[in-house]
Design an enzyme around this catalytic site. Structure first.
Site, PDB file in Angstrom:
ATOM      1  N   ARG A 120       0.812  -1.240   0.000  1.00 19.49           N
ATOM      2  CA  ARG A 120       0.000   0.000   0.000  1.00 19.49           C
ATOM      3  C   ARG A 120       0.836   1.277   0.000  1.00 19.49           C
ATOM      4  NH1 ARG A 120      -2.913  -3.273   3.291  1.00 19.49           N
ATOM      5  NH2 ARG A 120      -4.749  -4.101   2.232  1.00 19.49           N
ATOM      6  N   LYS A 142       3.695  11.784 -10.962  1.00 21.63           N
ATOM      7  CA  LYS A 142       2.827  10.942 -11.795  1.00 21.63           C
ATOM      8  C   LYS A 142       3.560   9.634 -12.067  1.00 21.63           C
ATOM      9  CE  LYS A 142       0.077  14.052 -14.664  1.00 21.63           C
ATOM     10  NZ  LYS A 142      -0.165  14.410 -16.074  1.00 21.63           N
ATOM     11  N   GLU A 184      11.431  19.234 -24.224  1.00 23.99           N
ATOM     12  CA  GLU A 184      10.616  19.545 -23.038  1.00 23.99           C
ATOM     13  C   GLU A 184      11.109  20.840 -22.383  1.00 23.99           C
ATOM     14  OE1 GLU A 184       7.838  18.043 -22.330  1.00 23.99           O
ATOM     15  OE2 GLU A 184       7.983  15.965 -23.020  1.00 23.99           O
ATOM     16  N   LYS A 226       8.546  23.250 -13.885  1.00 26.03           N
ATOM     17  CA  LYS A 226       7.586  22.173 -13.624  1.00 26.03           C
ATOM     18  C   LYS A 226       7.173  22.167 -12.157  1.00 26.03           C
ATOM     19  CE  LYS A 226       6.113  17.533 -14.379  1.00 26.03           C
ATOM     20  NZ  LYS A 226       6.293  16.215 -14.977  1.00 26.03           N
ATOM     21  N   GLU A 236      -3.536  18.104 -11.713  1.00 25.84           N
ATOM     22  CA  GLU A 236      -3.930  18.502 -13.065  1.00 25.84           C
ATOM     23  C   GLU A 236      -5.405  18.823 -13.190  1.00 25.84           C
ATOM     24  OE1 GLU A 236      -1.867  16.425 -16.197  1.00 25.84           O
ATOM     25  OE2 GLU A 236      -3.382  16.994 -17.661  1.00 25.84           O
ATOM     26  N   ARG A 240      -1.830  22.739 -14.372  1.00 28.34           N
ATOM     27  CA  ARG A 240      -0.880  21.712 -14.807  1.00 28.34           C
ATOM     28  C   ARG A 240      -1.095  21.321 -16.267  1.00 28.34           C
ATOM     29  NH1 ARG A 240       1.471  16.623 -11.177  1.00 28.34           N
ATOM     30  NH2 ARG A 240       2.820  15.793 -12.805  1.00 28.34           N
ATOM     31  N   ASN A 244       1.089  20.397 -21.093  1.00 33.18           N
ATOM     32  CA  ASN A 244       0.781  19.610 -22.289  1.00 33.18           C
ATOM     33  C   ASN A 244       0.900  20.411 -23.582  1.00 33.18           C
ATOM     34  OD1 ASN A 244       0.198  17.034 -21.136  1.00 33.18           O
ATOM     35  ND2 ASN A 244      -1.634  17.960 -20.262  1.00 33.18           N
ATOM     36  N   HIS A 247       1.595  18.720 -26.852  1.00 31.73           N
ATOM     37  CA  HIS A 247       1.331  17.305 -26.606  1.00 31.73           C
ATOM     38  C   HIS A 247       0.048  16.782 -27.258  1.00 31.73           C
ATOM     39  CE1 HIS A 247       4.703  17.666 -23.926  1.00 31.73           C
ATOM     40  NE2 HIS A 247       4.589  16.427 -23.479  1.00 31.73           N
ATOM     41  N   HIS A 251       1.078  13.680 -29.092  1.00 30.22           N
ATOM     42  CA  HIS A 251       0.550  12.344 -28.774  1.00 30.22           C
ATOM     43  C   HIS A 251      -0.117  11.721 -29.996  1.00 30.22           C
ATOM     44  CE1 HIS A 251       0.315  13.306 -24.200  1.00 30.22           C
ATOM     45  NE2 HIS A 251       1.464  12.742 -24.511  1.00 30.22           N
ATOM     46  N   HIS A 264       9.482  10.440 -27.845  1.00 32.64           N
ATOM     47  CA  HIS A 264       8.448  11.331 -27.314  1.00 32.64           C
ATOM     48  C   HIS A 264       8.775  12.811 -27.584  1.00 32.64           C
ATOM     49  CE1 HIS A 264       5.417  12.992 -24.664  1.00 32.64           C
ATOM     50  NE2 HIS A 264       6.366  13.654 -24.026  1.00 32.64           N
TER      51      HIS A 264
HETATM   52  N1  LIG Z   1       5.579  10.726 -15.125  1.00 34.13           N
HETATM   53  C1  LIG Z   1       5.624  11.780 -15.912  1.00 34.13           C
HETATM   54  O1  LIG Z   1       5.243  12.887 -15.507  1.00 34.13           O
HETATM   55  C2  LIG Z   1       6.153  11.623 -17.294  1.00 34.13           C
HETATM   56  C3  LIG Z   1       6.434  12.768 -18.056  1.00 34.13           C
HETATM   57  C4  LIG Z   1       6.987  12.603 -19.316  1.00 34.13           C
HETATM   58  C5  LIG Z   1       7.250  11.324 -19.796  1.00 34.13           C
HETATM   59  N2  LIG Z   1       6.956  10.240 -19.044  1.00 34.13           N
HETATM   60  C6  LIG Z   1       7.250   8.872 -19.528  1.00 34.13           C
HETATM   61  O2  LIG Z   1       8.654   8.742 -19.685  1.00 34.13           O
HETATM   62  C7  LIG Z   1       8.913   7.712 -20.639  1.00 34.13           C
HETATM   63  C8  LIG Z   1      10.022   8.140 -21.549  1.00 34.13           C
HETATM   64  O3  LIG Z   1      11.180   8.374 -20.794  1.00 34.13           O
HETATM   65  P1  LIG Z   1      12.629   8.532 -21.470  1.00 34.13           P
HETATM   66  O4  LIG Z   1      12.548   9.460 -22.608  1.00 34.13           O
HETATM   67  O5  LIG Z   1      13.574   8.810 -20.382  1.00 34.13           O
HETATM   68  O6  LIG Z   1      12.857   7.112 -22.135  1.00 34.13           O
HETATM   69  P2  LIG Z   1      13.451   5.713 -21.601  1.00 34.13           P
HETATM   70  O7  LIG Z   1      13.185   5.533 -20.171  1.00 34.13           O
HETATM   71  O8  LIG Z   1      12.962   4.701 -22.540  1.00 34.13           O
HETATM   72  O9  LIG Z   1      15.010   5.888 -21.832  1.00 34.13           O
HETATM   73  C9  LIG Z   1      15.492   6.054 -23.154  1.00 34.13           C
HETATM   74  C10 LIG Z   1      16.615   5.087 -23.491  1.00 34.13           C
HETATM   75  O10 LIG Z   1      17.833   5.572 -22.941  1.00 34.13           O
HETATM   76  C11 LIG Z   1      18.499   4.545 -22.198  1.00 34.13           C
HETATM   77  N3  LIG Z   1      19.229   5.254 -21.143  1.00 34.13           N
HETATM   78  C12 LIG Z   1      18.708   5.785 -20.023  1.00 34.13           C
HETATM   79  N4  LIG Z   1      19.645   6.469 -19.351  1.00 34.13           N
HETATM   80  C13 LIG Z   1      20.801   6.354 -20.056  1.00 34.13           C
HETATM   81  C14 LIG Z   1      22.100   6.856 -19.873  1.00 34.13           C
HETATM   82  N5  LIG Z   1      22.437   7.653 -18.852  1.00 34.13           N
HETATM   83  N6  LIG Z   1      23.048   6.515 -20.782  1.00 34.13           N
HETATM   84  C15 LIG Z   1      22.734   5.761 -21.852  1.00 34.13           C
HETATM   85  N7  LIG Z   1      21.492   5.278 -22.087  1.00 34.13           N
HETATM   86  C16 LIG Z   1      20.535   5.569 -21.194  1.00 34.13           C
HETATM   87  C17 LIG Z   1      17.377   3.662 -21.743  1.00 34.13           C
HETATM   88  O11 LIG Z   1      17.827   2.363 -21.440  1.00 34.13           O
HETATM   89  C18 LIG Z   1      16.446   3.694 -22.945  1.00 34.13           C
HETATM   90  O12 LIG Z   1      16.868   2.787 -23.918  1.00 34.13           O
HETATM   91  C19 LIG Z   1       7.599   7.438 -21.338  1.00 34.13           C
HETATM   92  O13 LIG Z   1       7.101   6.198 -20.923  1.00 34.13           O
HETATM   93  C20 LIG Z   1       6.702   8.574 -20.883  1.00 34.13           C
HETATM   94  O14 LIG Z   1       5.343   8.191 -20.816  1.00 34.13           O
HETATM   95  C21 LIG Z   1       6.425  10.367 -17.810  1.00 34.13           C
HETATM   96 ZN   LIG Z   2       6.223  15.284 -22.711  1.00 37.18          ZN
END
Ligand SMILES: NC(=O)c1ccc[n+]([C@@H]2O[C@H](COP(=O)([O-])OP(=O)(O)OC[C@H]3O[C@@H](n4cnc5c(N)ncnc54)[C@H](O)[C@@H]3O)[C@@H](O)[C@H]2O)c1
Ligand SMILES: [Zn+2]
Length: 366
Positions: A120, A142, A184, A226, A236, A240, A244, A247, A251, A264
């Site tokens: 939990r 999030k 971003e 942020k 949101e 918040r 987007n 986005h 998206h 992304h």
């Molecule tokens: N929670 C939120 O508020 C929020 C906001 C924006 C995006 N997201 C989510 O984030 C995700 C995307 O995250 P991302 O862009 O970080 O992608 P990711 O987590 O897929 O990482 C991208 C790639 O880089 C590699 N990598 C990570 N760190 C590294 C490093 N230091 N050196 C070499 N390689 C490295 C990873 O293994 C992966 O292959 C999506 O699922 C999206 O929905 C969440």
């Molecule tokens: Zn984004």
């Protein structure tokens, strides 16, 4: 080193950004958590662990129990969550355990969600390793996973105990990932921070060349933006939503390309071009502001080529999570450094904006 305070109605914590954080992680965690518990878990991915485990572990007297999520959006699922929860239970995890999410946004979202629901809810720490995760996904609480029906459809708000964003980790990130993440920050500047827009215009070479000072400046400003928004609207319900910007169309592009060809941030880059076009048409930004901001997006490109019809993009915006009760919400910049939400964007306006963007995207250099 910069410390940014997040203060939502439910939690208060620090986001620390700077160089050299990884080798002093354990004492930093102890400062916010108290003495480390019997079971500390670190969720990561094998490629990240191969690069950084030595430095990660260097400050721990007892190494945390490592759990692995295979890289890729296809593993951001409930099945992965169940597997991880079971591994934690089998390893003796309890309500006093602590989890560290050490990876990009996928590891952060899954790790945060696992921490939100294991027993939990247990505390967790974000140690983001991608630019996107450092400026965006690790901050704000999030957490969640995807369903076959759509992205991020299951999750929870669970704020971390702290976020430690070590800029040195970005040294092994690919150029493409870095540029995508920077979109971003471009977004952050356009909606909320004119000084960041100017800095990113004037210092693109240093930022893209990974100059630590320049990176720290952009990362800290983006986090501050942020955090400021999340502090006012954790769940949101209003403000918040401006996060987007870019986005709605972004998206739609991700969906229309089946989440395969675009990162992304790249989708958001194209989405911002479409939104800027719409904003100029509506007069919320001037033509000269449009030219300046469009140029800024491309400065942090190149964005990949896209071969899509505008109508397909418009159709794909139908499923946007920001649409409640069939209203199509759209974020428009107001000048540089401010933004607002509109609900009356017509399909024709959207098609014109997507059309403008897709002409560029069809002949992009990437
Ligand atoms: N929670 C939120 O508020 C929020 C906001 C924006 C995006 N997201 C989510 O984030 C995700 C995307 O995250 P991302 O862009 O970080 O992608 P990711 O987590 O897929 O990482 C991208 C790639 O880089 C590699 N990598 C990570 N760190 C590294 C490093 N230091 N050196 C070499 N390689 C490295 C990873 O293994 C992966 O292959 C999506 O699922 C999206 O929905 C969440
Ligand atoms: Zn984004």
């Amino acid at each position: 080193m910069q410390t940014i305070r997040v203060e939502t109605s439910s939690e208060k914590y620090n986001v620390v950004a700077g160089s050299g954080l990884l080798q002093s992680l354990a004492p930093r965690i102890e400062r916010v958590h108290g003495k480390l518990p019997r079971r500390v878990f670190v969720l990561t991915s094998a490629p990240i662990w191969a690069l950084w485990s030595e430095r990660f572990l260097s400050s721990f007297a007892e190494p945390p129990i490592a759990l692995f999520l295979p890289p890729g959006e296809e593993h951001k699922t409930l099945a992965s969550v169940e597997k991880l929860l079971r591994q934690m239970a089998q390893a003796g995890g309890d309500r006093g355990s602590l989890l560290i999410a050490f990876g990009g946004g996928i590891v952060g979202d899954v790790g945060g969600f696992v921490a939100a629901i294991f027993m939990r809810g247990i505390p967790y720490i974000q140690v983001p390793t991608t630019f996107l995760a450092q400026v965006d996904s690790s901050v704000g609480g999030k957490t969640g996973v995807n369903l076959p029906e759509g992205k991020n459809l299951v999750g929870s708000f669970h704020q971390p105990l702290a976020v430690f964003a070590d800029i040195g980790l970005l040294g092994t990130l690919s150029d493409r990932e870095l540029r995508a993440g920077l979109m971003e920050s471009v977004k952050a500047g356009i909606i909320r921070d004119r000084a960041l827009v100017r800095f990113m215009e004037e210092h693109a070479a240093e930022v893209l060349g990974r100059n630590p000072k320049a990176l720290e400046k952009v990362i800290a400003a983006s986090i501050r933006m942020k955090a400021g928004v999340v502090n006012q609207d954790e769940r949101e319900s209003g403000l918040r939503m401006i996060l987007n910007f870019g986005h709605t169309v972004g998206h739609a592009l991700e969906q229309a390309t089946s989440y395969k060809s675009l990162l992304h941030g790249e989708a958001i880059g194209w989405g911002m071009i479409a939104a800027l076009h719409l904003a100029r048409r509506r007069g919320t930004i001037s033509s000269s502001q449009f030219d300046r901001l469009e140029k800024l997006v491309h400065l942090y490109g190149p964005l990949p080529v896209l071969k899509l019809r505008p109508a397909k993009v418009v159709a794909a915006t139908g499923g946007d999570k920001k649409n409640i009760g069939g209203v199509r919400r759209f974020i428009l910049p107001i000048g540089i450094g401010d933004a607002g939400v509109v609900e009356d964007v017509t399909p024709a306006e959207l098609e014109a904006a997507a059309g403008y963007m897709l002409v560029q995207a069809g002949r992009s250099q990437a």
